[in-house]
Scaffold this active site. Structure first.
Site, short mmCIF file in Angstrom:
data_model
loop_
_atom_site.label_atom_id
_atom_site.label_comp_id
_atom_site.label_asym_id
_atom_site.label_seq_id
_atom_site.Cartn_x
_atom_site.Cartn_y
_atom_site.Cartn_z
N SER A 93 0.83 -1.19 0.00
CA SER A 93 0.00 0.00 0.00
C SER A 93 0.88 1.26 0.00
O SER A 93 1.74 1.38 -0.86
CB SER A 93 -0.91 -0.05 1.23
OG SER A 93 -1.98 0.81 1.09
N ASP B 82 -8.28 -6.96 -4.59
CA ASP B 82 -7.94 -5.62 -4.11
C ASP B 82 -8.51 -4.60 -5.10
O ASP B 82 -8.07 -4.51 -6.23
CB ASP B 82 -6.41 -5.50 -4.02
CG ASP B 82 -5.95 -4.18 -3.44
OD1 ASP B 82 -6.75 -3.24 -3.33
OD2 ASP B 82 -4.75 -4.10 -3.08
N HIS C 234 -7.79 -5.49 -0.26
CA HIS C 234 -6.49 -4.84 -0.10
C HIS C 234 -5.73 -5.37 1.12
O HIS C 234 -4.51 -5.50 1.10
CB HIS C 234 -6.72 -3.33 0.02
CG HIS C 234 -5.47 -2.53 0.12
ND1 HIS C 234 -4.47 -2.57 -0.83
CD2 HIS C 234 -5.03 -1.66 1.07
CE1 HIS C 234 -3.49 -1.75 -0.48
NE2 HIS C 234 -3.80 -1.19 0.67
#
Lengths: 408, 216
Positions: free
Chosen positions: A179, A345, A378
């Site tokens: 991320s 995701d 995610h």
């Protein structure tokens, strides 16, 4: 980004936790400093930030795991995500829960601490010991609040580079993270290609999309709409925008999951009740879960830090720095890349990760690309996904062999 | 998998014979792109035995993940669409082994290969082989043989060609044929039979062919 799975859902915890949260947040920074390592920088020469402000002195709080080998060639820098921190493994000193990557970092794990020296630094602007809006402004002695300069992903990386230099590490064996951590990985590879042997950006993108900026804006507006935010001066006023921060967290948390994951975890199941109450209590488990996520988050995270770090992600656009061509950011790169995405995701979808791969191909860089099948959204990069662990370990092994790495 | 059993994960199984023949065409230390690298057997062999700088593209995500887990640089990608991304002459060799017939646009793939690499190495099943011809002639059905085991409706092979067809395509694309091997029972044929100059005979008896090509 989320709490460890299996957390008990608590009804109405947002209200109840308010004062508790304030005390907890108050001591969090102090505790992190006690339980972890810190280093001071910018005392003599302040660090120039992208916004044009010179910052200094400032503190970086960090953790290390494993041992550095004799020629200092086995160091792996892990970059944490938006609401992560330097406590990768072991018990977190503030939450008492396992570190956010304890599935990955440890003896015999993918990032094997018997072989590698793993470093994780709380990002600039953070609230777990590193200088951020919560820290005291040397000019006033009070918390910086919104006087803290706006920082960027590149600023975070610049600061990490100072620490790596201080530790006497000439070249990192690997930089990895998911991320926002992945954004830092890409920035490291672009800014200091000669200082990085391998880079593993996970569930990330070379720029924040309009949709991602939009979600962040909702979170920021929730914080700023809380009267206890006090224009950012809540510390000086002895208050804390718990409600706003909790709502920001709840919104963001939904983006870290997926519809199948939410359905699997909660479906339309009710929370400790036989039927609907025809009111606005948390009838559904998913509501109760989100409230709990919000309530526990405010106990460890600073609201202004949330504003600053989300902003840093929004501003990230690696291509823009290179004349609009992402490939140019990696021209002649000697770095070995392994890009990893997760099929469910939708916050940093495979397509965004693949764009990075395309750019790397365009300069004939050494790149691997793996999409891991998972329905966890995610957050999959934080969970125990065997194929993910196997890929990561295999890639690092290959790199270690290629580099002729010696282990302590 | 424990991170420590690197050697076990990369056991040196003997290389399939047609792949071994391709490997011999590759210079030591070269930069190689293996297109459709499958489980990475050839790539791994080239890196270990011929010290090449090797990369792979593979359509199947499962194969890609296995390759990366064994330490190979492989991306999930499609020969038809993804070769355009690479800069010209990024590699010394681009290898396409038994994959050409499964591409949507073989001519374009071939042209991309000689653009991104100094040499292209291409192997394919020869649709001119006598068994194929016999099958079609006598039974009037699409051939199913040892080297072409799938029925017409499930085969990924959508663009079959004979050795002579392939030579014609090379001529049309202005490619120089540097080396050829005609295979029977996965062994290279010697003399005239093993050469494309054996013409109709090589085209009749060869099960597979390997071509090394270039374009100046």
């Amino acid at each position: 980004m989320s709490e460890q799975p299996g957390a008990t859902a608590v009804d109405g915890a947002v209200e109840g936790a308010a004062e508790e949260a304030e005390d907890a947040a108050e001591t969090a920074q102090q505790q992190a400093r006690q339980d972890g390592l810190t280093a001071e920088f910018g005392g003599d020469t302040p660090m120039m930030l992208d916004c044009g402000v010179a910052l200094g002195p400032f503190t970086l709080a960090y953790q290390t795991y494993g041992r550095l080998n004799a020629d200092k060639s086995n160091a792996i820098l892990v970059c944490h995500a938006l609401t992560g921190d330097q406590f990768l493994a072991g018990t977190h000193p503030v939450t008492g829960k396992p570190g956010w990557w304890s599935q990955i970092v440890g003896p015999g794990l993918a990032l094997d601490t018997e072989r590698f020296f793993v470093i994780c630094v709380n990002v600039l602007g953070g609230c777990m010991g590193t200088t951020g809006p919560k820290s005291a402004n040397p000019a006033t002695g009070e918390a910086w609040a919104l006087d803290f300069p706006v920082i960027t992903i590149a600023d975070m990386v610049r600061a990490q580079k100072l620490l790596i230099d201080r530790l006497g590490i000439d070249k990192l064996f690997c930089v990895t993270g998911g991320s926002m951590g992945g954004m830092q990985v890409l920035q490291w590879a672009a800014s200091y290609p000669e200082k990085v042997f391998a880079a593993v950006p996970i569930a990330t993108a070379a720029r924040h999309t309009a949709q991602n900026i939009a979600f962040h804006e909702v979170g920021r507006q929730a914080i700023m709409a809380d009267l206890d935010w006090c224009g950012g001066r809540y510390i000086a006023e002895g208050r804390n925008p718990d409600r706003g921060l909790a709502v920001a967290r709840m919104t963001a948390h939904i983006t870290y999951l997926s519809e199948p994951a939410l359905h699997r975890k909660f479906g339309r199941r009710l929370q400790d009740r036989r039927g609907l109450t025809f009111g606005f209590d948390a009838d559904f488990q998913v509501e109760s879960y989100l409230r709990h996520q919000g309530a526990s988050f405010v106990q460890r995270f600073d609201a202004n830090s949330y504003l600053y770090i989300t902003r840093a992600m929004d501003y990230f656009d690696l291509a823009q720095e290179s004349g609009g061509q992402l490939a140019q950011a990696f021209r002649d790169t000697p770095v070995r890349f392994c890009v990893i995405s997760f099929s469910s995701d939708w916050l940093f979808p495979t397509s965004e990760n693949r764009d990075v791969v395309h750019a790397l191909n365009a300069v004939a860089a050494d790149v691997s690309f793996v999409e891991i099948e998972s329905d966890a959204g995610h957050d999959a990069f934080l969970l125990d996904e065997p194929e993910f662990r196997g890929t990561l370990a295999g890639f690092l092994n290959g790199c270690a062999e290629h580099r002729g790495l010696s282990f302590p | 998998m424990s991170p420590l059993d690197t050697s076990a994960a990369r056991s040196a199984a003997p290389l399939r014979s047609d792949l071994a023949l391709i490997a011999r065409m590759v210079d030591r230390g070269a930069r190689v792109l293996d297109i459709g690298c499958s489980d990475g057997a050839l790539l791994d062999h080239l890196i270990r035995e011929r010290e090449v700088v090797g990369r792979g593209i593979e359509l199947s995500q499962r194969n890609v993940n296995a390759c990366v887990a064994r330490g190979l640089s492989v991306i999930q990608g499609d020969a038809d669409t993804d070769l355009v991304e690479y800069p010209a002459r990024a590699f010394d060799y681009a290898i396409l082994s038994l994959t050409l017939q499964a591409t949507r646009d073989p001519r374009r793939v071939l042209e991309q290969m000689v653009r991104i690499a100094r040499h292209a190495i291409v192997s394919f099943p020869n649709f001119g082989h006598w068994q194929v011809r016999l099958h079609l002639t006598l039974r009037g059905r699409m051939p199913v043989t040892d080297s072409l085991p799938e029925a017409w409706y499930e085969t990924p092979n959508i663009h079959f060609c004979t050795i002579r067809d392939f030579i014609a395509l090379c001529e049309a694309c202005g490619l120089e044929i540097e080396e050829t091997l005609v295979l029977r029972n996965d062994r290279p044929q010697k003399g005239l039979l093993g050469s494309i100059w054996g013409g109709p005979l090589a085209n009749l008896l060869g099960e597979k062919a390997i071509f090394r090509l270039r374009k100046d």
